[in-house]
Every structure is written in C-alpha cells, then in structure tokens.
Write an enzyme that holds these catalytic residues in place. Structure first.
Site, PDB file in Angstrom:
ATOM      1  N   SER A 187     -43.071  -3.004  17.595  1.00  0.00           N
ATOM      2  CA  SER A 187     -42.577  -1.655  17.847  1.00  0.00           C
ATOM      3  C   SER A 187     -42.088  -1.009  16.564  1.00  0.00           C
ATOM      4  O   SER A 187     -41.589  -1.697  15.656  1.00  0.00           O
ATOM      5  CB  SER A 187     -41.410  -1.766  18.834  1.00  0.00           C
TER       6      SER A 187
ATOM      7  N   TYR B 277     -33.077  -5.932  21.795  1.00  0.00           N
ATOM      8  CA  TYR B 277     -34.513  -5.727  22.043  1.00  0.00           C
ATOM      9  C   TYR B 277     -35.278  -5.712  20.715  1.00  0.00           C
ATOM     10  O   TYR B 277     -36.262  -6.424  20.530  1.00  0.00           O
ATOM     11  CB  TYR B 277     -34.748  -4.408  22.805  1.00  0.00           C
TER      12      TYR B 277
ATOM     13  N   LYS C 231     -38.257  -8.283  18.730  1.00  0.00           N
ATOM     14  CA  LYS C 231     -39.528  -7.899  18.074  1.00  0.00           C
ATOM     15  C   LYS C 231     -39.566  -8.455  16.650  1.00  0.00           C
ATOM     16  O   LYS C 231     -40.575  -9.011  16.216  1.00  0.00           O
ATOM     17  CB  LYS C 231     -39.679  -6.372  18.057  1.00  0.00           C
TER      18      LYS C 231
HETATM   19  P1  NAD Z   1     -44.039  -2.561  30.741  1.00  0.00           P
HETATM   20  O1  NAD Z   1     -42.697  -3.000  31.156  1.00  0.00           O
HETATM   21  O2  NAD Z   1     -44.719  -1.494  31.514  1.00  0.00           O
HETATM   22  O3  NAD Z   1     -45.031  -3.820  30.637  1.00  0.00           O
HETATM   23  C1  NAD Z   1     -44.571  -5.115  30.308  1.00  0.00           C
HETATM   24  C2  NAD Z   1     -45.084  -6.049  31.380  1.00  0.00           C
HETATM   25  O4  NAD Z   1     -44.681  -7.387  31.069  1.00  0.00           O
HETATM   26  C3  NAD Z   1     -44.554  -5.727  32.780  1.00  0.00           C
HETATM   27  O5  NAD Z   1     -45.629  -5.595  33.665  1.00  0.00           O
HETATM   28  C4  NAD Z   1     -43.650  -6.922  33.128  1.00  0.00           C
HETATM   29  O6  NAD Z   1     -43.655  -7.195  34.510  1.00  0.00           O
HETATM   30  C5  NAD Z   1     -44.285  -8.026  32.288  1.00  0.00           C
HETATM   31  N1  NAD Z   1     -43.368  -9.115  31.908  1.00  0.00           N
HETATM   32  C6  NAD Z   1     -42.153  -9.025  31.337  1.00  0.00           C
HETATM   33  N2  NAD Z   1     -41.646 -10.241  31.118  1.00  0.00           N
HETATM   34  C7  NAD Z   1     -42.562 -11.145  31.549  1.00  0.00           C
HETATM   35  C8  NAD Z   1     -42.613 -12.557  31.594  1.00  0.00           C
HETATM   36  N3  NAD Z   1     -41.602 -13.314  31.150  1.00  0.00           N
HETATM   37  N4  NAD Z   1     -43.712 -13.141  32.111  1.00  0.00           N
HETATM   38  C9  NAD Z   1     -44.746 -12.407  32.572  1.00  0.00           C
HETATM   39  N5  NAD Z   1     -44.746 -11.058  32.568  1.00  0.00           N
HETATM   40  C10 NAD Z   1     -43.665 -10.433  32.061  1.00  0.00           C
HETATM   41  O7  NAD Z   1     -43.933  -2.123  29.188  1.00  0.00           O
HETATM   42  P2  NAD Z   1     -44.996  -1.388  28.248  1.00  0.00           P
HETATM   43  O8  NAD Z   1     -44.461  -0.043  27.916  1.00  0.00           O
HETATM   44  O9  NAD Z   1     -46.361  -1.518  28.795  1.00  0.00           O
HETATM   45  O10 NAD Z   1     -44.813  -2.275  26.942  1.00  0.00           O
HETATM   46  C11 NAD Z   1     -45.667  -3.369  26.654  1.00  0.00           C
HETATM   47  C12 NAD Z   1     -45.204  -4.035  25.374  1.00  0.00           C
HETATM   48  O11 NAD Z   1     -45.188  -3.069  24.319  1.00  0.00           O
HETATM   49  C13 NAD Z   1     -43.792  -4.598  25.439  1.00  0.00           C
HETATM   50  O12 NAD Z   1     -43.745  -5.801  24.712  1.00  0.00           O
HETATM   51  C14 NAD Z   1     -42.957  -3.542  24.744  1.00  0.00           C
HETATM   52  O13 NAD Z   1     -41.801  -4.066  24.150  1.00  0.00           O
HETATM   53  C15 NAD Z   1     -43.926  -3.038  23.685  1.00  0.00           C
HETATM   54  N6  NAD Z   1     -43.632  -1.664  23.240  1.00  0.00           N
HETATM   55  C16 NAD Z   1     -43.531  -0.661  24.157  1.00  0.00           C
HETATM   56  C17 NAD Z   1     -43.207   0.631  23.718  1.00  0.00           C
HETATM   57  C18 NAD Z   1     -43.052   1.754  24.712  1.00  0.00           C
HETATM   58  O14 NAD Z   1     -42.436   2.763  24.355  1.00  0.00           O
HETATM   59  N7  NAD Z   1     -43.589   1.672  25.924  1.00  0.00           N
HETATM   60  C19 NAD Z   1     -43.013   0.881  22.360  1.00  0.00           C
HETATM   61  C20 NAD Z   1     -43.152  -0.165  21.460  1.00  0.00           C
HETATM   62  C21 NAD Z   1     -43.461  -1.444  21.901  1.00  0.00           C
HETATM   63  N1  UFG Z   2     -34.525  11.888  24.384  1.00  0.00           N
HETATM   64  C1  UFG Z   2     -33.807  12.882  24.983  1.00  0.00           C
HETATM   65  N2  UFG Z   2     -33.507  12.745  26.313  1.00  0.00           N
HETATM   66  C2  UFG Z   2     -33.890  11.669  27.056  1.00  0.00           C
HETATM   67  C3  UFG Z   2     -34.632  10.654  26.413  1.00  0.00           C
HETATM   68  C4  UFG Z   2     -34.919  10.800  25.068  1.00  0.00           C
HETATM   69  O1  UFG Z   2     -33.423  13.868  24.349  1.00  0.00           O
HETATM   70  O2  UFG Z   2     -33.579  11.595  28.248  1.00  0.00           O
HETATM   71  C5  UFG Z   2     -34.880  12.038  22.949  1.00  0.00           C
HETATM   72  C6  UFG Z   2     -34.320  10.932  22.069  1.00  0.00           C
HETATM   73  O3  UFG Z   2     -33.015  11.246  21.639  1.00  0.00           O
HETATM   74  C7  UFG Z   2     -35.351  10.910  20.934  1.00  0.00           C
HETATM   75  C8  UFG Z   2     -36.670  11.295  21.634  1.00  0.00           C
HETATM   76  O4  UFG Z   2     -36.277  11.948  22.845  1.00  0.00           O
HETATM   77  O5  UFG Z   2     -35.056  11.892  19.975  1.00  0.00           O
HETATM   78  C9  UFG Z   2     -37.530  10.095  21.987  1.00  0.00           C
HETATM   79  O6  UFG Z   2     -36.744   9.161  22.723  1.00  0.00           O
HETATM   80  P1  UFG Z   2     -37.402   7.897  23.465  1.00  0.00           P
HETATM   81  O7  UFG Z   2     -36.299   7.158  24.115  1.00  0.00           O
HETATM   82  O8  UFG Z   2     -38.516   8.362  24.322  1.00  0.00           O
HETATM   83  O9  UFG Z   2     -38.043   7.087  22.255  1.00  0.00           O
HETATM   84  P2  UFG Z   2     -37.364   6.345  21.023  1.00  0.00           P
HETATM   85  O10 UFG Z   2     -38.192   6.674  19.822  1.00  0.00           O
HETATM   86  O11 UFG Z   2     -35.940   6.631  20.915  1.00  0.00           O
HETATM   87  O12 UFG Z   2     -37.548   4.825  21.404  1.00  0.00           O
HETATM   88  C10 UFG Z   2     -38.779   4.334  21.966  1.00  0.00           C
HETATM   89  C11 UFG Z   2     -38.494   3.028  22.696  1.00  0.00           C
HETATM   90  C12 UFG Z   2     -38.095   1.980  21.708  1.00  0.00           C
HETATM   91  C13 UFG Z   2     -39.183   1.849  20.696  1.00  0.00           C
HETATM   92  C14 UFG Z   2     -39.425   3.168  20.014  1.00  0.00           C
HETATM   93  C15 UFG Z   2     -40.566   3.070  19.042  1.00  0.00           C
HETATM   94  O13 UFG Z   2     -37.452   3.195  23.635  1.00  0.00           O
HETATM   95  O14 UFG Z   2     -37.963   0.750  22.344  1.00  0.00           O
HETATM   96  O15 UFG Z   2     -39.741   4.157  21.001  1.00  0.00           O
HETATM   97  O16 UFG Z   2     -41.669   2.528  19.645  1.00  0.00           O
HETATM   98  F1  UFG Z   2     -38.813   0.953  19.785  1.00  0.00           F
END
Ligand code: NAD
Ligand code: UFG
Length: 349
Positions: A129, A153, A157
């Site tokens: 991330s 979290y 990572k």
């Molecule tokens: P998500 O929660 O939709 O998907 C993660 C999936 O993993 C879920 O379906 C959950 O049930 C499963 N899971 C969690 N723990 C598990 C375990 N111990 N065994 C088996 N399954 C398990 O999240 P996402 O947004 O699709 O994110 C996927 C990956 O990308 C995550 O590792 C997350 O940290 C990373 N990521 C997400 C974002 C974002 O903004 N969505 C940004 C950066 C990184």
């Molecule tokens: N924001 C609002 N109101 C809300 C939610 C978010 O104003 O209800 C703003 C935040 O302050 C930020 C922007 O919208 O300025 C984006 O916020 P997000 O929470 O959507 O995203 P972040 O970049 O803060 O964080 C997300 C994930 C992290 C990840 C990161 C980079 O939550 O886990 O993206 O991948 F690490």
C-alpha cells in the site's frame, strides 16, 4: 497449458476484480478467502461475468492461518503463482486491535509462505500500500522513497515487504513482486461487482456512494485547510479494473528469469482533491452530496500521488481510466446494488 493461480482474498473488492481479469485472460484460478470482509456472492457474480471461463474458477472458504487446509489445497493443485490480497485493512480498527491485525496479516502471510515453499511454488504478487510512504515530503512518490508506518495496519504492510525481501535473499528461487496500491475506487463497468464495506466506510468513495443512495445524510470532509488546490486532501485514485490489470502485468513479469524481489507503485500519477472527487461523482450520478466540513483526520497526509514510471517501464502497464470513468462505474454499481451484496435487512450499519 493454462497457468494455475492461487488468489488469497479473492472474494474481496480488489481480489474479485482481479480474479475476473485473470479468468478472462485464460488463467485457471483458485480463490481462498475466509469471507471475513466479503461475500461469496462476489464469487458467483465473477463466475457469471467470466462466461465460459467461469468454469476455471474454484473457491475455498478457508482462513490462511489454517495451515492444514492450505496444505490440502496446495497438494491438489500445482500453482504457478500466488496473488496475496487476504488481509484486514481498516486503519482505525488496527489502532484499536493491533494484535488482531498482526495475527491475521502477519501469521496468515507466514503460513502462506511456508506452504508455498513446501510445495515449491515460489512466485508471489503481494498487495502492499501507498501507506508505506507515510507523509511524503514531496510528490510524486517513487519506489525509492523512505518508508514508514503510521499505524499497525501500515506496519503489517512494511513487515511483510521486509519478510518477502528476506525470503528472496535466503533463496534466490523466489520471485516476488510487491505492489503498492494508491487509492482504488470504482467498480467493474457491468455494475455486478464492486466494493461492499461492512459498517461505516472508512474511505472516501464508499462513503460518498452511501450518501448518494441515501444510506447516510452527508459526507464529512476531513480538513479544508491543507495546502492544496481547494484545501482538501489530495490522493491518487485509480480505477479498480486498471489495478486488476496491473496484477496480470505483474504475473507476466514473474516469468522473467531473475526479477528477485521488486516493488512497483500502482497509481495513475495524478492527484485529485476530495472536493474535486465529490464534484466528479455528483456529475456522474446526478445526485447532490451534502457536505459537512470538519477538522483533519489524525494521521492523514496532505498530498499523496504516485510516480508511475517504474511500472510503465518494467511492467509495461499504465492506467487507462480517469476520475469520470471511476465515478461513472462506482455509481453504476451503487445504483444497481445500494446495499452491496446484501439487503437493507442484512445490513446493520
Ligand atoms: P477486502 O477486505 O475487500 O479484501 C480482502 C479479503 O481478504 C476479504 O475478502 C477478506 O474476507 C479476506 N481475508 C482477510 N483475512 C483473511 C484470512 N486470514 N484468511 C483468508 N481470507 C482473509 O480488501 P481489498 O480492498 O480488496 O484489499 C485487498 C488487499 O489490498 C488487502 O491486503 C489490502 O490491505 C490491500 N490494499 C487495499 C487498499 C484499498 O484502499 N482498498 C489500498 C492499499 C492496499
Ligand atoms: N476523506 C474525507 N471523508 C471521509 C473519508 C475520507 O474527507 O469520510 C478524505 C481523507 O481525509 C483523505 C481522502 O478523503 O484526504 C482519501 O481518504 P481515504 O480514507 O479514502 O484514503 P487514504 O488515502 O486516507 O487511505 C487509503 C487506505 C489506506 C491506504 C491508502 C493508500 O485507507 O489503508 O489509501 O493506499 F494505505
């Protein structure tokens, strides 16, 4: 022969979109997910969307920490590579329950890596991330930037990135790609799969989407005194289908003879403010999003966006979609599925 790919967390938001692109690309795909933060309806929909390729998808409801169950899956299929999405991802929850995050994300990953190693599958793509860049002093963020973690979290990572590098150092047969995602948004253009967070959404676009379908009264904007175009935070939003395609590009890269343990940003390279994103969503949906201005969210960075050069050069991958398409597809998913994969009755938020 079609390649066999194991996708952990494949029922989740990014996983389900990636599984669909894998199937359409001719890969045979096995999903392992404990459904802690997802629904198996996403798997059924992916199967449908994949048409004839849907037969190449199998699903196991298994927790990664259940090593005997993982062992069984690996003994039944010889995997060419693993894409590892499974993990918990809510920043606030990780601060409240750090052990839950270390247990799930770290122990789950270690179990997976041990079983992979035992079965001679040493090709991995891992979901990292942009959170590992912390509060960047300058933008765009390049892969060489110093890393830090602002919460448990983020630390999971960082630790997993380090674990992966150590494994490669200890055994050069491992080929590992660490993908640092920026802010994935949007949904598949069909509107059949998308993001379905449990409880109150932490992230901007899932919250906006729930305001648009009248599940919440207004969006709280966290801070309008940043040094940005309109005072609100700036992020690099990337269409989830572009992100999914980035994984196919990473898999292709794993076929290179010696890639070692490499890290790539997956973003668009463009920064968009909260207000710009809200306005694009209002345009796409025709819905007014009421706003409540509030103070900064603790821990938030001001401006974060990616340098995309390395991924373009070495993965031959570049995002295709802009914020109009992201908002259009997010709204298409939201309007067709106002309660995600559930219903008003099953939703307790
Ligand atoms: P998500 O929660 O939709 O998907 C993660 C999936 O993993 C879920 O379906 C959950 O049930 C499963 N899971 C969690 N723990 C598990 C375990 N111990 N065994 C088996 N399954 C398990 O999240 P996402 O947004 O699709 O994110 C996927 C990956 O990308 C995550 O590792 C997350 O940290 C990373 N990521 C997400 C974002 C974002 O903004 N969505 C940004 C950066 C990184
Ligand atoms: N924001 C609002 N109101 C809300 C939610 C978010 O104003 O209800 C703003 C935040 O302050 C930020 C922007 O919208 O300025 C984006 O916020 P997000 O929470 O959507 O995203 P972040 O970049 O803060 O964080 C997300 C994930 C992290 C990840 C990161 C980079 O939550 O886990 O993206 O991948 F690490």
């Amino acid at each position: 022969m079609a390649k066999n790919i194991l996708v952990t967390g494949g029922a989740g938001y990014i996983g389900s979109h990636t599984v669909l692109q894998l199937l359409l690309g001719g890969y045979r795909t096995v999903v392992v997910d404990n459904l802690d933060n997802s629904s198996d309806i996403s798997i059924k929909r992916v199967k449908e969307l994949a048409g004839e390729f849907g037969n190449n998808l199998s699903f196991y409801q298994v927790d990664l920490r259940d090593k005997p169950a993982l062992e069984k899956i690996f003994s039944e299929t010889k995997f060419d590579a693993v894409i590892h999405f499974a993990g918990l991802k809510a920043v606030g929850e990780s601060v409240e329950k750090p052990l839950l995050y270390y247990d799930n994300n770290l122990i789950g990953t270690i179990a997976l890596l041990e079983v992979m190693s035992a079965h001679g599958c040493k090709n991995l793509v891992f979901s990292s991330s942009a959170t590992v860049y912390g509060w960047p002093k300058v933008v765009p963020c390049t892969e060489e930037f110093p890393l830090c973690a602002a919460n448990p979290y983020g630390r999971t990572k960082l630790f997993i990135e380090e674990i992966c590098c150590d494994i490669h150092r200890s055994d050069s047969e491992w080929k590992i790609i660490l993908l640092r995602y920026f802010n994935p948004v949007g949904a598949h253009p069909s509107g059949h799969i998308g993001e379905d967070p449990r409880g109150i959404p932490n992230n901007l676009m899932p919250f906006v989407q729930q305001v648009a379908v009248a599940r919440r009264p207004a969006l709280t904007v966290f801070g309008n005194d940043y040094n940005t175009v309109d005072g609100t935070g700036v992020r690099d939003y990337i269409h989830v289908v572009d992100l999914a395609d980035g994984h196919i590009a990473a898999l292709r890269k794993l076929s290179d003879r010696s890639i070692g343990c490499e890290v790539y940003n997956l973003g668009t390279g463009k920064g968009t403010s909260v207000l710009e994103m809200v306005s694009a969503f209002e345009k796409a949906s025709g819905k007014k999003i009421p706003l409540v201005m509030a103070g900064r969210r603790p821990g938030d960075a001001e401006i974060v966006y990616a340098s995309t050069e390395k991924a373009e050069r070495e993965l031959n991958w570049k995002s295709k979609y802009g914020i109009e398409e992201m908002c259009r597809d997010q709204w298409n998913w939201a309007s067709k599925n106002p309660y995600g994969y559930g219903s008003p009755e099953t939703n307790h938020s």
